[in-house]
Motif scaffolding. Structure first.
Motif, PDB file in Angstrom:
ATOM      1  N   THR A 170      -9.242  23.373  14.632  1.00  0.00           N
ATOM      2  CA  THR A 170      -8.801  22.151  13.854  1.00  0.00           C
ATOM      3  C   THR A 170      -7.428  21.950  13.690  1.00  0.00           C
ATOM      4  N   TRP A 217      -7.086  18.068  14.343  1.00  0.00           N
ATOM      5  CA  TRP A 217      -7.202  17.330  13.153  1.00  0.00           C
ATOM      6  C   TRP A 217      -6.512  15.915  12.948  1.00  0.00           C
ATOM      7  N   ASP A 245      -4.819  26.150   9.262  1.00  0.00           N
ATOM      8  CA  ASP A 245      -3.924  24.907   8.926  1.00  0.00           C
ATOM      9  C   ASP A 245      -2.840  24.763   9.236  1.00  0.00           C
ATOM     10  N   ILE A 272      -4.993  20.295   6.536  1.00  0.00           N
ATOM     11  CA  ILE A 272      -6.126  20.028   7.265  1.00  0.00           C
ATOM     12  C   ILE A 272      -7.352  20.098   6.485  1.00  0.00           C
ATOM     13  N   ASN A 329     -10.455  21.207   6.623  1.00  0.00           N
ATOM     14  CA  ASN A 329     -11.312  21.992   7.434  1.00  0.00           C
ATOM     15  C   ASN A 329     -12.967  21.815   7.291  1.00  0.00           C
ATOM     16  N   LEU A 387     -14.338  18.648   8.621  1.00  0.00           N
ATOM     17  CA  LEU A 387     -14.426  18.871  10.051  1.00  0.00           C
ATOM     18  C   LEU A 387     -15.505  19.888  10.756  1.00  0.00           C
TER      19      LEU A 387
END
Lengths: 270, 270
Positions: free
Chosen positions: B176, B180, B203, B223, B225, B228
């Motif tokens: 990520t 991202w 992150d 992010i 997460n 995603l």
């Protein structure tokens, strides 16, 4: 090589100079165009800035910058739109080729929402800019700025955002520092044909000294500025080529030294 | 929320721990999988590393890392290929789900040539990996690493590079931190269906403390997460989810504190 007459000094490169000093620097070094930053315009005053560039016979390749649309607060978003209207007025007064839009980002706004706020901001701004005859140039910034500076991060994304508008009203600003890495950069540049409002060069230093103030003069890093410039030319762009370098070490160097190097590197590497 | 059983400790997160310490840490915190780094494997020894994870009943989600193909020197490129063969052998011994390939970059090699060297390296490595039953996972890294670390920078580019190979032989690792920002990240993840070999979370901190060692624990940055992860799940991936955090401040924190936080954030945010 690129025609030296296309060289434009983006004022960010000589951050310690006022508009008067930057204009005089351009004249001393035979640079015919300049890009002005709004905080510098406000320091000097709009009419005085316009007089300075006009008296020196300089062409204004762009005004930096409008944009910065996303915010969690509707009131702040409205203020930002108002500020963009003023930026359009300044572009008119300075007869700039375009107003550069760095679209902004906010850590309080999810990425997808921020991108929608940019579309909304553009939709509000575009009719006014059209009426004033000011072209809006969307500048995709490097993905490393997506969190806090600019949620527009690829040429394709900028073209998509520009697509609802006439190609004479909303276009893209291509900056090699931001786009050089993309696996399909040459296809993206080709797709930008007819929408390219500006082209910026600098270099990517290794290691990168700083995320924000780490750009190099062309030739000091890894970017093949000439090949990218040729691709941009093939896509029909024949306007000014701005040298825009955010770098504390460059800012701490006497401006005339920087300009001499910029001209030299432009000739040999752009 | 993600099944806690999918959590894997990527050893980069506890850089100051040996494999023995990391394995014991996983056991203490109920983490069932681990990803081992080769410099740690070499410190401990391959057979001892394999014994440690086996005796603890841990699953090895990946070995980090092979790749690093580009170099201006043909001899160096050959050495790197040889090192990749050894990495495959290590993945066999450790029964890892896959060997992660960070493909490399070289400031002495133009981007386009470097990308060709990666394709060539992969073409040499893939038959051996296939024979050994080791899956090769191409990891696209954030574009800010294109100059000096990894010329593979988007999921689409990784899928293109994997396309000549069987989907059971060469796939992609999605992290990520690296992906991202992409405007079309969800479409790219969807296109990766059937080729996803690994998924990493961490992150993006604002401001980014450091380009290389600036990642945050999930929840400390911007992010999303979970969204995603859900997209990666929808694309058919049900394997381990590695937490991989390069951050000097995290490394300076006692490992058990880090693992407790990782488990907590995994539950609430992944």
């Amino acid at each position: 090589m690129a025609d030296l007459q296309r060289l434009s000094l983006n004022q960010a490169t000589t951050q310690n100079w006022s508009i008067k000093e930057a204009v005089e620097g351009c004249v001393r070094h035979g640079i015919l165009s300049i890009s002005l930053w709004r905080h510098k315009i406000h320091e000097t005053g709009l009419r005085e800035s316009a007089r300075l560039v006009r008296d020196a016979g300089l062409h204004v390749s762009s005004i930096c910058r409008g944009g910065m649309f996303p915010s969690a607060s509707a009131a702040v978003r409205q203020e930002k739109i108002q500020d963009n209207f003023r930026a359009v007025d300044e572009a008119v007064e300075l007869k700039a080729d375009s107003l550069v839009l760095v679209v902004g980002a906010s850590i309080d706004v999810p990425l997808r929402d921020a991108r929608r706020m940019v579309e909304d901001g553009l939709a509000t701004l575009a009719p006014y800019a059209r009426k004033c005859g000011v072209r809006l140039g969307l500048e995709p910034l490097h993905p490393m700025y997506a969190a806090d500076r600019c949620v527009l991060n690829t040429i394709d994304q900028a073209l998509e955002m520009a697509s609802p508008y006439n190609s004479e009203e909303v276009g893209v600003i291509l900056d090699t520092f931001h786009i050089w890495w993309a696996p399909d950069v040459f296809q993206q540049i080709e797709r930008a044909k007819g929408r390219i409002y500006g082209f910026h060069v600098s270099d990517w230093l290794v290691p990168l000294p700083d995320i924000l103030l780490g750009r190099g003069v062309m030739g000091d890093g890894v970017i093949d500025n000439r090949t990218l410039r040729e691709a941009v030319d093939r896509a029909g762009y024949s306007g000014a080529i701005e040298v825009e370098i955010f770098n504390q070490a460059i800012w701490d160097t006497p401006g005339d030294e920087v300009l001499a190097k910029v001209v030299d590197r432009f000739i040999t590497l752009v």
